[in-house]
Design an enzyme around this catalytic site. Structure first.
Site, PDB file in Angstrom:
ATOM      1  N   HIS A 263     -14.225 -20.482  15.432  1.00 47.26           N
ATOM      2  CA  HIS A 263     -13.686 -20.506  13.986  1.00 47.26           C
ATOM      3  C   HIS A 263     -14.812 -22.312  14.056  1.00 47.26           C
ATOM      4  O   HIS A 263     -14.364 -23.505  15.004  1.00 47.26           O
ATOM      5  CB  HIS A 263     -12.460 -20.592  13.379  1.00 47.26           C
ATOM      6  CG  HIS A 263     -12.603 -21.086  12.006  1.00 47.26           C
ATOM      7  ND1 HIS A 263     -12.850 -21.884  11.333  1.00 47.26           N
ATOM      8  CD2 HIS A 263     -12.508 -19.654  11.242  1.00 47.26           C
ATOM      9  CE1 HIS A 263     -13.029 -21.601  10.036  1.00 47.26           C
ATOM     10  NE2 HIS A 263     -12.742 -20.513  10.169  1.00 47.26           N
TER      11      HIS A 263
ATOM     12  N   ASP B 195      -9.696 -12.699  11.493  1.00 49.88           N
ATOM     13  CA  ASP B 195     -10.255 -11.579  11.956  1.00 49.88           C
ATOM     14  C   ASP B 195      -9.429 -11.380  13.150  1.00 49.88           C
ATOM     15  O   ASP B 195      -8.716  -9.372  13.246  1.00 49.88           O
ATOM     16  CB  ASP B 195     -11.417 -11.370  11.696  1.00 49.88           C
ATOM     17  CG  ASP B 195     -12.242 -12.233  10.800  1.00 49.88           C
ATOM     18  OD1 ASP B 195     -11.601 -11.781   9.634  1.00 49.88           O
ATOM     19  OD2 ASP B 195     -13.176 -13.075  10.802  1.00 49.88           O
TER      20      ASP B 195
END
Length: 366
Positions: free
Chosen positions: A248, A299
């Site tokens: 991320h 996700d």
């Protein structure tokens, strides 16, 4: 010059923050909100009004949402045409939302638009499955209707709670790619549907919202074919392929959203006999940390949750949009209030021809 505007502050917002690895909605840490176990209407209200709702306000919001979960007959006819092919559901959602501005231009309140987006998303899923479009339950929250409008069954209380938690953690994430796209579009003073259409186009990308579909396809391949996850990952990494659901831009040690989702993924996997998905996910997570020092993001475990709730991989990003729409609407409103056109400058790094160099030299000499 930083890559992808990393670390660049592009604006101010009161809606959410990711400072120091924490996700905060209007002053409330996501963990605190999760412990409250709110329905998604509470999250919507918080993002739109920057405060928690009173009980009467929450009831009114739920009624407004349910009332607006309806589409005119002429729009449904067009939607059925758009969804004749089962591929590209996010492209179909993008087109369907842009059509809302033509069919129902009066629906400009956040409540009405949020409701319309949900009914469009669930309709696309039903049409892809060859099923008829359902009418929402009159006395049910947003999460319950989301699941009911797809499955035709009222979810169990625990499923309802988990879906509310999933919607909560996907609702907003400050200036992520799709939200920033919505704000740039809103800064031009265009209509809300155009802003949402642009945001959906950005969310569709596999480096953003489309990543959850890729995670689902990976887990489906591994569990169906009973492939060892480590061998699969070694092969993919050797070929230079990106493993979706990991890493991320902001979170380096842990994603606070993933922490909440992981426990629900395990719970649902046990209840629905899909422990193979969860156990495979654990193996992948361990390997990616050991080899790449990459953490799972929002996700990764959301894919297992969606699968256990009965959704297909190509439907996952649609569900992301059903939640993130609330954040988009909040940011569109805030950007309009700031009344500033977003128009950054760029640094030119292209070729410089002789005539251009001569011109610049003359300008400097002056």
């Amino acid at each position: 010059m930083t890559n992808g505007l990393t670390g660049i502050v592009a604006g101010q917002t009161s809606i959410s923050s990711t400072n120091n690895g924490h996700l905060i909605y209007a002053g409330y840490p996501i963990e605190q909100l999760a412990k409250m176990q709110p329905n998604f209407e509470t999250t919507m209200f918080l993002l739109w009004h920057l405060r928690l709702p009173q009980e009467t306000e929450l009831t009114e919001l739920q009624q407004q949402l349910t009332h607006n979960m309806v589409l005119p007959a002429n729009y449904l006819a067009l939607l059925k045409q758009i969804c004749r092919e089962p591929e590209a559901p996010m492209s179909q959602l993008r087109t369907a939302v842009s059509l809302l501005e033509i069919i129902s231009p009066a629906d400009l309140t956040a409540e009405a638009i949020q409701a319309k987006v949900l009914i469009v998303i669930t309709a696309i899923i039903r049409l892809h499955r060859g099923q008829s479009i359902l009418t929402p339950l009159a006395k049910a929250d947003y999460a319950t209707n989301l699941l009911y409008l797809v499955t035709g069954k009222r979810p169990q209380p625990r499923q309802q709670l988990i879906e509310n938690q999933v919607l909560l953690v996907h609702a907003d994430h400050e200036f992520n790619a799709s939200t920033f796209t919505a704000r740039v579009t809103a800064s031009t003073a265009t209509d809300t549907y155009s802003c949402l259409t642009a945001a959906i186009a950005a969310l569709k990308g596999p480096l953003h919202g489309g990543a959850n579909e890729k995670v689902g396809l990976m887990l489906e391949e591994l569990t169906t074919n009973k492939r060892p996850p480590v061998l699969y990952l070694k092969e993919k990494l050797k070929q230079g392929e990106k493993i979706m659901g990991f890493g991320h831009r902001i979170y380096k040690k842990s994603d606070p959203r993933e922490k909440l989702l992981k426990k629900y993924a395990k719970e649902l996997a046990q209840q629905t006999n899909h422990l193979d998905w969860y156990q495979t996910s654990i193996e992948i997570e361990r390997y990616m940390w050991a080899q790449k020092h990459l953490i799972p993001n929002v996700d990764f475990y959301s894919a297992t949750i969606y699968h256990c709730l009965g959704f297909k991989a190509d439907e996952f990003t649609l569900l992301f949009a059903a939640s993130r729409c609330a954040g988009w609407l909040a940011h569109i409103k805030e950007q309009r209030q700031q009344a500033t056109l977003i128009r950054p400058s760029s640094e030119y790094i292209g070729p410089r021809h002789l005539q251009m160099m001569t011109y610049e030299a003359n300008q400097q000499a002056k």
